[in-house]
Design an enzyme around this catalytic site. Structure first.
Site, PDB file in Angstrom:
ATOM      1  CB  THR A 142      69.433  30.436  36.785  1.00  0.00           C
ATOM      2  OG1 THR A 142      70.328  30.087  36.455  1.00  0.00           O
ATOM      3  CG2 THR A 142      70.140  32.252  36.650  1.00  0.00           C
ATOM      4  CE1 TYR A 167      68.879  34.408  32.113  1.00  0.00           C
ATOM      5  CE2 TYR A 167      71.158  32.547  33.091  1.00  0.00           C
ATOM      6  CZ  TYR A 167      69.327  33.481  33.031  1.00  0.00           C
ATOM      7  OH  TYR A 167      68.413  32.324  33.001  1.00  0.00           O
TER       8      TYR A 167
HETATM    9  P1  NAD Z   1      63.019  31.516  27.195  1.00  0.00           P
HETATM   10  O1  NAD Z   1      64.257  32.574  26.657  1.00  0.00           O
HETATM   11  O2  NAD Z   1      62.274  30.274  26.400  1.00  0.00           O
HETATM   12  O3  NAD Z   1      61.040  32.650  27.825  1.00  0.00           O
HETATM   13  C1  NAD Z   1      61.322  34.297  27.861  1.00  0.00           C
HETATM   14  C2  NAD Z   1      59.906  34.706  27.652  1.00  0.00           C
HETATM   15  O4  NAD Z   1      59.809  35.973  28.128  1.00  0.00           O
HETATM   16  C3  NAD Z   1      60.103  34.817  25.847  1.00  0.00           C
HETATM   17  O5  NAD Z   1      58.697  34.281  25.878  1.00  0.00           O
HETATM   18  C4  NAD Z   1      59.212  36.385  25.797  1.00  0.00           C
HETATM   19  O6  NAD Z   1      59.227  36.609  24.984  1.00  0.00           O
HETATM   20  C5  NAD Z   1      59.836  36.561  27.504  1.00  0.00           C
HETATM   21  N1  NAD Z   1      60.244  38.318  27.612  1.00  0.00           N
HETATM   22  C6  NAD Z   1      60.992  38.729  27.288  1.00  0.00           C
HETATM   23  N2  NAD Z   1      61.245  39.994  27.067  1.00  0.00           N
HETATM   24  C7  NAD Z   1      60.582  40.483  27.617  1.00  0.00           C
HETATM   25  C8  NAD Z   1      59.628  41.288  28.616  1.00  0.00           C
HETATM   26  N3  NAD Z   1      60.667  43.059  28.636  1.00  0.00           N
HETATM   27  N4  NAD Z   1      58.991  41.331  29.057  1.00  0.00           N
HETATM   28  C9  NAD Z   1      58.132  40.338  28.660  1.00  0.00           C
HETATM   29  N5  NAD Z   1      58.193  39.252  28.256  1.00  0.00           N
HETATM   30  C10 NAD Z   1      59.852  39.195  27.803  1.00  0.00           C
HETATM   31  O7  NAD Z   1      63.148  31.445  28.539  1.00  0.00           O
HETATM   32  P2  NAD Z   1      62.872  29.904  29.324  1.00  0.00           P
HETATM   33  O8  NAD Z   1      64.136  29.125  29.612  1.00  0.00           O
HETATM   34  O9  NAD Z   1      61.152  29.562  29.765  1.00  0.00           O
HETATM   35  O10 NAD Z   1      63.384  30.790  31.365  1.00  0.00           O
HETATM   36  C11 NAD Z   1      62.221  31.194  31.805  1.00  0.00           C
HETATM   37  C12 NAD Z   1      62.653  31.691  33.336  1.00  0.00           C
HETATM   38  O11 NAD Z   1      63.384  30.674  33.958  1.00  0.00           O
HETATM   39  C13 NAD Z   1      63.428  32.722  32.799  1.00  0.00           C
HETATM   40  O12 NAD Z   1      63.578  34.084  34.019  1.00  0.00           O
HETATM   41  C14 NAD Z   1      65.367  31.535  33.136  1.00  0.00           C
HETATM   42  O13 NAD Z   1      66.372  32.875  33.642  1.00  0.00           O
HETATM   43  C15 NAD Z   1      64.925  30.912  33.795  1.00  0.00           C
HETATM   44  N6  NAD Z   1      65.291  29.944  34.601  1.00  0.00           N
HETATM   45  C16 NAD Z   1      65.644  29.586  33.303  1.00  0.00           C
HETATM   46  C17 NAD Z   1      66.202  28.091  32.761  1.00  0.00           C
HETATM   47  C18 NAD Z   1      66.705  26.930  31.521  1.00  0.00           C
HETATM   48  O14 NAD Z   1      67.452  26.558  31.876  1.00  0.00           O
HETATM   49  N7  NAD Z   1      66.538  27.836  30.306  1.00  0.00           N
HETATM   50  C19 NAD Z   1      67.242  27.628  33.882  1.00  0.00           C
HETATM   51  C20 NAD Z   1      67.019  28.074  35.202  1.00  0.00           C
HETATM   52  C21 NAD Z   1      65.865  29.467  35.695  1.00  0.00           C
END
Ligand code: NAD
Length: 361
Positions: A142, A167
């Site tokens: 991120t 986070y």
């Molecule tokens: P999300 O919270 O919607 O999904 C996270 C997923 O990871 C879920 O399906 C959850 O069940 C799974 N998970 C959590 N802990 C786990 C574990 N210990 N083992 C296996 N699975 C596990 O998140 P998102 O918004 O889809 O983000 C996905 C990635 O992208 C993350 O790494 C986040 O840091 C990154 N990111 C997100 C954004 C955003 O705006 N949403 C922006 C930049 C980067």
């Protein structure tokens, strides 16, 4: 390894977090646009939901495994069973507010889990190297790791790390582990740092879905502080297209910033949602009357903005969507998919699906 521009031969990819918001969009994208086999590894926390994978669960090229990324033995078994050519690591605890209330789970999944996955990937890659087979580990991160930006200026890949929330600190730690596994052990890695995403299947607790759903229900629209915090918004489909370009053609050891180039104040995002709701689901009074300013989040970063020049020049990726049209699509999706978000919100759906729960895998 590939030089930027060359293409990795990838037949099977292991995606972690593929039942979450971005992960499920990525899995759908891969299955729809490539011939890849996708091994989807997800613990199914409150944020993971197999209903986000409707339409792909029965695809013979999709294999779901309910596994915690902290479980190295289970990861070893998955690597041995499926022999992936690439890993896309998206699994994470991802909600800043939750990280303030309970940072432990963020340290565990985002740091310890990334360590466990790197360890398993390294063992697997060491065996695979003897066969001279390609492999790449893509870590998805991120822009929040860079902290808060003064205006003007944008984050580049060289921006210093200054995370301010539990986070972003846990994601920053994971980024450093990935970099170290490349520098120290030679593991082929690529990394991306992306701005705020929005689109279908995003958890109802994140800003845009929360405002849409609360507005639909005629509930107050809580906006932190004075609403002038600025974020750079990217439509999730644009993000997953960027991820695939980086996995296929990103140079090993490189980081790419990914952003929409759409800087908006939170309050302007909320007003845009209200205007769409007024048009698509009119109520007697304008939705904007529901806006309520609440005490600011502790450590709330003022501004994030991404300079995406590197991925644009090296890999030719650019976002296709603009905020106005993609926000309209997003609002329309939440209007048409009430069953999905109601099930997520009332907790009645926890991802169980008889026949595909394979314990330990
Ligand atoms: P999300 O919270 O919607 O999904 C996270 C997923 O990871 C879920 O399906 C959850 O069940 C799974 N998970 C959590 N802990 C786990 C574990 N210990 N083992 C296996 N699975 C596990 O998140 P998102 O918004 O889809 O983000 C996905 C990635 O992208 C993350 O790494 C986040 O840091 C990154 N990111 C997100 C954004 C955003 O705006 N949403 C922006 C930049 C980067």
């Amino acid at each position: 390894m590939t030089d930027a521009g060359g293409e990795r031969p990838i037949a099977t990819i292991l995606v972690t977090g593929g039942a979450g918001f971005i992960g499920s969009a990525f899995v759908r994208h891969l299955l729809a646009t490539t011939t890849l086999t996708v091994v989807n590894v997800d613990k199914l926390t409150y944020a993971g939901n197999l209903q986000s994978l409707t339409g792909v669960l029965d695809n013979p090229r999709h294999h779901f495994a309910r596994v915690d990324v902290c479980d190295e033995a289970a990861l070893d078994r998955l690597f041995a069973q499926y022999a992936p050519d690439a890993v896309a690591h998206l699994a994470a605890e991802s909600h800043v507010d939750r990280s303030i209330d309970g940072p432990g789970e963020f340290v565990n999944t985002n740091i310890v889990g990334t360590y466990a996955l790197l360890s398993a990937a390294r063992r697997y890659w060491q065996q695979r190297r003897a066969e001279d087979a390609a492999f790449v580990f893509h870590h998805i991160s991120t822009d929040e790791v860079f902290g808060s930006l003064p205006s003007p200026g944008r984050f580049t890949e060289a921006s210093p790390y200054r995370p301010n929330s539990p986070y972003s600190a846990s994601k920053a730690a994971a980024d450093h582990l990935v970099r170290a596994w490349h520098k120290t052990y030679g593991l082929p890695v690529v990394m991306t740092n992306c701005s705020n995403n929005y689109g279908p299947y995003q958890s109802p607790e994140k800003l845009i879905p929360l405002m849409i759903i609360s507005g639909l229900s005629g509930e107050r629209l809580p906006v932190y502080g004075d609403g002038t915090n600025v974020r750079d918004w990217l439509y999730v489909q644009d993000h997953v297209e960027a991820l695939w370009e980086v996995i296929r053609r990103g140079a090993s050891g490189e980081t790419y910033n990914v952003g929409g180039g759409e800087e908006l104040r939170n309050i302007d995002v909320v007003h845009a949602i209200c205007a769409l709701l007024d048009e698509l689901r009119p109520r007697r009074r304008p939705h904007a009357e529901l806006i309520e300013f609440i005490a600011d989040r502790p450590g709330h970063d003022r501004r994030y903005a991404i300079d995406a020049t590197k991925i644009e020049c090296d890999l030719g990726w650019r976002p296709r969507e603009n905020f106005a049209s993609a926000l309209r699509k997003t609002v329309a999706w939440y209007l048409a998919n009430e069953d999905w978000w109601r099930a997520v919100m009332d907790g009645s759906y926890r991802g169980e699906r008889p026949g595909i729960e394979r314990g330990g895998e």
